[in-house]
Design a protein around this motif. Structure first.
Motif, PDB file in Angstrom:
ATOM      1  N   LEU A 115       0.633  -1.172  -0.041  1.00  0.00           N
ATOM      2  CA  LEU A 115      -0.280   0.251   0.241  1.00  0.00           C
ATOM      3  C   LEU A 115       1.431   1.347   0.062  1.00  0.00           C
ATOM      4  CD1 LEU A 115      -2.625  -0.739   2.801  1.00  0.00           C
ATOM      5  CD2 LEU A 115      -2.646  -1.187  -0.143  1.00  0.00           C
ATOM      6  N   ALA A 116       1.891   0.908   1.225  1.00  0.00           N
ATOM      7  CA  ALA A 116       2.726   2.611   0.375  1.00  0.00           C
ATOM      8  C   ALA A 116       3.813   2.746  -0.425  1.00  0.00           C
ATOM      9  CB  ALA A 116       3.244   2.373   2.239  1.00  0.00           C
ATOM     10  N   ASP A 117       4.109   1.926  -1.683  1.00  0.00           N
ATOM     11  CA  ASP A 117       4.565   1.504  -2.830  1.00  0.00           C
ATOM     12  C   ASP A 117       3.866   2.453  -3.838  1.00  0.00           C
ATOM     13  OD1 ASP A 117       6.538   1.360  -4.892  1.00  0.00           O
ATOM     14  OD2 ASP A 117       7.101  -1.386  -4.116  1.00  0.00           O
ATOM     15  N   PRO A 118       4.450   3.010  -4.175  1.00  0.00           N
ATOM     16  CA  PRO A 118       4.098   3.941  -4.939  1.00  0.00           C
ATOM     17  C   PRO A 118       4.243   3.470  -7.061  1.00  0.00           C
ATOM     18  CG  PRO A 118       6.318   5.528  -4.704  1.00  0.00           C
ATOM     19  CD  PRO A 118       5.195   3.984  -3.826  1.00  0.00           C
TER      20      PRO A 118
ATOM     21  N   TRP B 171       0.353   1.123  -6.774  1.00  0.00           N
ATOM     22  CA  TRP B 171      -0.472   1.977  -7.173  1.00  0.00           C
ATOM     23  C   TRP B 171      -0.412   2.162  -8.589  1.00  0.00           C
ATOM     24  CZ3 TRP B 171      -4.732   2.302  -4.418  1.00  0.00           C
ATOM     25  CH2 TRP B 171      -4.275   2.486  -3.048  1.00  0.00           C
ATOM     26  N   ALA B 172       0.543   2.801  -9.234  1.00  0.00           N
ATOM     27  CA  ALA B 172       0.510   2.894 -10.479  1.00  0.00           C
ATOM     28  C   ALA B 172       0.442   1.524 -11.670  1.00  0.00           C
ATOM     29  CB  ALA B 172       2.372   3.699 -11.067  1.00  0.00           C
ATOM     30  N   SER B 173       0.887   0.787 -10.860  1.00  0.00           N
ATOM     31  CA  SER B 173       0.946  -0.683 -11.944  1.00  0.00           C
ATOM     32  C   SER B 173      -0.398  -0.948 -11.598  1.00  0.00           C
ATOM     33  CB  SER B 173       1.651  -1.287 -11.223  1.00  0.00           C
ATOM     34  OG  SER B 173       1.215  -2.318 -10.070  1.00  0.00           O
ATOM     35  N   PHE B 174      -1.172  -0.829 -10.862  1.00  0.00           N
ATOM     36  CA  PHE B 174      -2.954  -0.793  -9.893  1.00  0.00           C
ATOM     37  C   PHE B 174      -3.218  -0.111 -11.258  1.00  0.00           C
ATOM     38  CE2 PHE B 174      -6.048   0.137  -7.384  1.00  0.00           C
ATOM     39  CZ  PHE B 174      -7.074  -0.783  -7.515  1.00  0.00           C
ATOM     40  N   LEU B 175      -3.542   0.708 -10.463  1.00  0.00           N
ATOM     41  CA  LEU B 175      -4.539   2.029 -12.097  1.00  0.00           C
ATOM     42  C   LEU B 175      -4.215   1.640 -13.684  1.00  0.00           C
ATOM     43  CD1 LEU B 175      -4.069   4.883 -10.229  1.00  0.00           C
ATOM     44  CD2 LEU B 175      -6.016   3.442  -9.622  1.00  0.00           C
TER      45      LEU B 175
ATOM     46  N   LEU C  63      -3.072  -1.405 -15.121  1.00  0.00           N
ATOM     47  CA  LEU C  63      -3.912  -2.338 -15.145  1.00  0.00           C
ATOM     48  C   LEU C  63      -5.629  -2.823 -14.615  1.00  0.00           C
ATOM     49  CD1 LEU C  63      -3.601  -5.264 -15.615  1.00  0.00           C
ATOM     50  CD2 LEU C  63      -3.273  -5.910 -12.898  1.00  0.00           C
ATOM     51  N   SER C  64      -5.928  -1.876 -14.085  1.00  0.00           N
ATOM     52  CA  SER C  64      -7.277  -0.990 -13.818  1.00  0.00           C
ATOM     53  C   SER C  64      -7.629  -0.995 -14.998  1.00  0.00           C
ATOM     54  CB  SER C  64      -7.899  -1.155 -12.817  1.00  0.00           C
ATOM     55  OG  SER C  64      -7.786  -1.044 -11.278  1.00  0.00           O
ATOM     56  N   ALA C  65      -7.224   0.582 -15.772  1.00  0.00           N
ATOM     57  CA  ALA C  65      -7.608   0.422 -17.131  1.00  0.00           C
ATOM     58  C   ALA C  65      -8.032  -0.554 -17.850  1.00  0.00           C
ATOM     59  CB  ALA C  65      -6.916   2.056 -17.079  1.00  0.00           C
ATOM     60  N   MET C  66      -6.570  -1.117 -18.475  1.00  0.00           N
ATOM     61  CA  MET C  66      -6.168  -2.185 -19.110  1.00  0.00           C
ATOM     62  C   MET C  66      -7.598  -3.263 -18.921  1.00  0.00           C
ATOM     63  SD  MET C  66      -4.621  -2.674 -22.508  1.00  0.00           S
ATOM     64  CE  MET C  66      -3.699  -1.108 -21.815  1.00  0.00           C
ATOM     65  N   GLU C  67      -8.095  -3.537 -17.828  1.00  0.00           N
ATOM     66  CA  GLU C  67      -8.658  -4.587 -17.705  1.00  0.00           C
ATOM     67  C   GLU C  67     -10.102  -4.138 -18.054  1.00  0.00           C
ATOM     68  OE1 GLU C  67      -8.350  -7.707 -16.672  1.00  0.00           O
ATOM     69  OE2 GLU C  67      -6.610  -7.948 -17.148  1.00  0.00           O
TER      70      GLU C  67
ATOM     71  N   HIS D  70       2.927  -8.180  -8.057  1.00  0.00           N
ATOM     72  CA  HIS D  70       2.477  -8.695  -7.464  1.00  0.00           C
ATOM     73  C   HIS D  70       0.882  -9.153  -7.950  1.00  0.00           C
ATOM     74  CE1 HIS D  70       5.654  -7.354  -5.062  1.00  0.00           C
ATOM     75  NE2 HIS D  70       5.514  -5.995  -5.896  1.00  0.00           N
ATOM     76  N   ILE D  71       1.088 -10.641  -7.425  1.00  0.00           N
ATOM     77  CA  ILE D  71      -0.596 -11.544  -7.047  1.00  0.00           C
ATOM     78  C   ILE D  71      -1.683 -10.373  -6.627  1.00  0.00           C
ATOM     79  CG2 ILE D  71      -0.728 -13.247  -5.561  1.00  0.00           C
ATOM     80  CD1 ILE D  71      -1.909 -14.823  -6.935  1.00  0.00           C
ATOM     81  N   GLU D  72      -2.092  -9.879  -5.634  1.00  0.00           N
ATOM     82  CA  GLU D  72      -3.360  -9.582  -4.707  1.00  0.00           C
ATOM     83  C   GLU D  72      -3.085  -8.203  -5.869  1.00  0.00           C
ATOM     84  OE1 GLU D  72       0.421  -9.914  -4.042  1.00  0.00           O
ATOM     85  OE2 GLU D  72       0.206 -10.881  -1.880  1.00  0.00           O
ATOM     86  N   VAL D  73      -1.795  -7.923  -6.602  1.00  0.00           N
ATOM     87  CA  VAL D  73      -2.530  -6.280  -7.555  1.00  0.00           C
ATOM     88  C   VAL D  73      -3.591  -6.911  -8.708  1.00  0.00           C
ATOM     89  CG1 VAL D  73      -1.925  -4.528  -8.641  1.00  0.00           C
ATOM     90  CG2 VAL D  73      -0.537  -4.943  -6.666  1.00  0.00           C
ATOM     91  N   MET D  74      -3.267  -7.799  -8.923  1.00  0.00           N
ATOM     92  CA  MET D  74      -3.096  -7.878 -10.162  1.00  0.00           C
ATOM     93  C   MET D  74      -5.436  -9.008  -9.703  1.00  0.00           C
ATOM     94  SD  MET D  74      -0.937 -10.592 -11.477  1.00  0.00           S
ATOM     95  CE  MET D  74       1.214 -10.472 -12.061  1.00  0.00           C
TER      96      MET D  74
END
Length: 254
Positions: free
Chosen positions: A7-10, A13-17, A19-23, A156-160
């Motif tokens: 949660l503290a790693d920017p 968060w960047a990869s999450f945003l 990847l969410s947009a791509m998904e 990270h699988i949690e992010v995926m």
């Protein structure tokens, strides 16, 4: 890496945003197919079918992520025919593409020829079981591209899984309005079916290692949808010029 550290790693968060947009973008195909399939069901079954379809999409993606090490090996060639080598991923995409081409062609044929007319079994009397099974098949195909994208964009699988949850939530919110719009405007169903043919052709091309950039496909879909939306809005305008004018009869004077 601990959950708090994630949660503290920017970068996470960047990869999450991203990847969410791509998904979400990749989920457009799923939403269109589910909307077309549920349109053939009675209204009281359509909501349930949409929920089941999106639940299956989520389950397939999470299961594939759980076996991500094995899933990565799906891209390794298992046999060759001439100059083409095929992996399990290629076979899944080929089967899914052919299914979409067959399904889209059949639906267009029934819509134009009117095979259901006069039988009392119009397009709203489809079987929910058959619709859910077909949604499950195409969910599996779309999940392949979704997970391969996730593997390439996050570590990270949690992010995926979090990105998949966000994408499914957006798909759930969008599926109702899309299905309702298709139901209210029958001409848009033909447009949606043509999208399925386009997506099916792209999947078959991918199976033969001829990749069509998805940006071109989604632009074509967005442009066609925009033109159709303009047509729908234009058809709502009252046509007073063509309406017959009723003249009042003059009252006789006393």
């Amino acid at each position: 890496m601990a959950f708090v550290e994630l949660l503290a790693d920017p970068h996470v968060w960047a990869s999450f945003l991203a990847l969410s947009a791509m998904e979400i973008v990749l989920g457009i195909d799923n939403v269109v197919f589910i909307s077309v399939m549920v349109s053939r069901l009675p209204k009281e079954q359509q909501v349930a079918a949409r929920r089941i379809g999106l639940l299956l999409a989520f389950v397939f993606r999470v299961i594939m992520l759980s076996f991500i090490t094995w899933f990565i090996h799906m891209t390794m060639p298992i046999f060759s025919i001439g100059e083409y080598s095929f992996s399990w991923r290629d076979l899944v995409l080929l089967a899914g593409g052919l299914f979409l081409l067959m399904k889209g062609t059949r639906e267009i044929h029934e819509g134009i020829e009117g095979d259901d007319q006069g039988t009392g079994a119009g397009p709203v009397t489809g079987s929910m079981t058959a619709a859910v099974l077909q949604i499950a098949v195409i969910d599996l195909v779309f999940s392949v591209d979704s997970i391969i994208t996730a593997v390439g964009m996050a570590d990270h699988i949690e992010v995926m899984i979090a990105a998949v949850v966000v994408a499914i939530a957006v798909m759930y919110l969008a599926s109702g309005p899309v299905a309702g719009f298709i139901e209210r405007h029958p001409t848009t169903k033909m447009l949606a079916l043509s999208f399925l043919l386009l997506i099916g052709a792209a999947l078959v091309a991918d199976a033969f290692h001829f990749h069509i950039p998805r940006g071109y496909i989604y632009f074509a879909m967005a442009f066609s949808a925009g033109v159709e939306l303009i047509n729908v809005l234009a058809s709502r305008k009252p046509r007073k010029a063509n309406a017959p004018k009723v003249r009042r009869k003059s009252q006789p004077k006393d």
